[in-house]
Write an enzyme that holds these catalytic residues in place. Structure first.
Site, PDB file in Angstrom:
ATOM      1  N   LYS A   1       2.121  18.109   7.953  1.00 21.75           N
ATOM      2  CA  LYS A   1       0.717  17.773   8.153  1.00 21.75           C
ATOM      3  C   LYS A   1       0.152  17.211   6.850  1.00 21.75           C
ATOM      4  O   LYS A   1       0.468  17.702   5.769  1.00 21.75           O
ATOM      5  CB  LYS A   1      -0.035  19.034   8.590  1.00 21.75           C
ATOM      6  CG  LYS A   1      -1.547  18.908   8.731  1.00 21.75           C
ATOM      7  CD  LYS A   1      -2.135  20.248   9.180  1.00 21.75           C
ATOM      8  CE  LYS A   1      -3.647  20.247   9.144  1.00 21.75           C
ATOM      9  NZ  LYS A   1      -4.217  21.562   9.552  1.00 21.75           N
TER      10      LYS A   1
ATOM     11  N   ASP B   1      -0.763  26.976  10.554  1.00 23.35           N
ATOM     12  CA  ASP B   1      -0.859  25.861   9.624  1.00 23.35           C
ATOM     13  C   ASP B   1      -0.909  26.428   8.210  1.00 23.35           C
ATOM     14  O   ASP B   1      -1.925  26.987   7.790  1.00 23.35           O
ATOM     15  CB  ASP B   1      -2.108  25.028   9.898  1.00 23.35           C
ATOM     16  CG  ASP B   1      -2.023  24.249  11.203  1.00 23.35           C
ATOM     17  OD1 ASP B   1      -1.311  24.696  12.126  1.00 23.35           O
ATOM     18  OD2 ASP B   1      -2.692  23.200  11.319  1.00 23.35           O
TER      19      ASP B   1
ATOM     20  N   LYS C   1       1.321  15.720  11.936  1.00 27.73           N
ATOM     21  CA  LYS C   1      -0.101  15.961  12.176  1.00 27.73           C
ATOM     22  C   LYS C   1      -0.936  15.347  11.053  1.00 27.73           C
ATOM     23  O   LYS C   1      -0.994  15.903   9.960  1.00 27.73           O
ATOM     24  CB  LYS C   1      -0.395  17.462  12.282  1.00 27.73           C
ATOM     25  CG  LYS C   1      -1.888  17.788  12.517  1.00 27.73           C
ATOM     26  CD  LYS C   1      -2.110  19.284  12.670  1.00 27.73           C
ATOM     27  CE  LYS C   1      -3.595  19.634  12.771  1.00 27.73           C
ATOM     28  NZ  LYS C   1      -3.827  21.093  12.940  1.00 27.73           N
TER      29      LYS C   1
END
Length: 330
Positions: free
Chosen positions: A230, A167, A266
């Site tokens: 995300k 991430d 996400k």
């Protein structure tokens, strides 16, 4: 839950074989054409709760689905080896065994475990044999302001330690100044540094000022090869929201329409209640369809969410809410 009810949602766990996003050349004309009607987006998001409601067995099925999509997360300065080991045990057994047995879903796990780089090896050892991947936050998380060579090196170290997902955080200044070439080049290099590990691009949407910036940043990161986009690090003042999610999801839909490639989504930060998870899943299904209701295309970045889902599932079975300490997270 009877076998019939357990089958309300197809493929409650497991992955589909979608190809990774290879990216594409930066198309600045496409980026410049992207707009976001903020008032319309906010109206659409506000109506979701009133139009989408599931009850009883259907609600239980959706909550079980939500568990399989959680990146169970701990990102605290006081993380210890023991805490991460407990979190991994919870990922393996996210709900009390008697509850899962009664619902006909023994063996259910979370989608992944997300930790700082320093805890990757601990998590990998604790999850050995489970099939649950480890995700590492990287590139100077959460601000993304460390020297560039160190951000790239951090990705490599996390992959070497066994992280299967990375991430990364983007440089918000590139979005705020409209320097889309710089954002594309940055994302492209970070994607290359991840190698076989899937990369989730964290936009930190609460710091991007406008939904148009969110939409354009989403598109540029996908062009550069992000496997997921995300919302947040969870450290911003404003994290995941339904209007932001609708904006990003529609960017994903546009990207698939143009390229044929599916990119994951996400939402992270502030999603702590089971009822909120149901809204996000309804939005995702409405906008993108069933394909995105799988761990390789959707994740919740969360920790306390799992505890509330477990309480709701026990209430579904017994008619009573238990104390939260009966469903301890870690």
């Amino acid at each position: 839950m009877t076998p019939n009810h357990a089958g309300l949602l197809p493929q409650l766990s497991g992955h589909q074989a979608h190809p990774r996003n290879p990216g594409m050349p930066l198309d600045l004309d496409w980026v410049a054409s992207v707009q976001a009607n903020t008032s319309a987006i906010e109206r659409r998001a506000a109506t979701l709760g009133g139009r989408r409601s599931v009850k009883k067995d259907f609600q239980a099925a959706w909550l079980l689905k939500a568990i399989s999509l959680i990146d169970l997360t701990t990102l605290s300065g006081d993380d210890t080896t023991a805490r991460v080991q407990r979190l991994c045990a919870k990922a393996r057994q996210p709900v009390r065994a008697d509850i899962l047995e009664a619902l006909g879903m023994p063996g259910l796990t979370t989608g992944a475990v997300c930790v700082y780089h320093d805890m990757v090896e601990t998590a990998v050892r604790a999850l050995e044999g489970s099939g649950i991947p480890v995700a590492a936050v990287s590139t100077g998380f959460p601000a993304g302001l460390s020297p560039w060579h160190l951000r790239i090196a951090e990705i490599g170290e996390s992959v070497k330690a066994g992280a299967q997902e990375i991430d990364i955080v983007i440089s918000r200044r590139h979005v705020l100044t409209g320097n889309w070439q710089a954002l594309y080049d940055e994302m492209r290099e970070m994607r290359a540094a991840c190698g076989e590990a899937h990369v989730k691009a964290i936009l930190a949407t609460g710091e991007l000022q406008t939904l148009r910036n969110v939409a354009r940043a989403s598109l540029v990161c996908m062009m550069a090869g992000a496997d997921f986009i995300k919302t947040s690090t969870g450290k911003e003042a404003v994290n995941a929201t339904l209007p932001v999610s609708l904006t990003m999801i529609r960017a994903i839909r546009d990207y698939e329409d143009r390229t044929g490639i599916k990119v994951g989504y996400k939402p992270a930060g502030g999603i702590s209640k089971a009822k909120d998870a149901l809204l996000y899943l309804a939005l995702l299904k409405d906008e993108l369809g069933h394909d995105w209701l799988q761990p390789d295309l959707f994740r919740f970045g969360a920790s306390s969410l799992l505890g509330d889902i477990e309480r709701q599932l026990e209430h579904h079975l017994t008619g009573h809410y238990s104390a939260s300490h009966r469903h301890a997270m870690a």
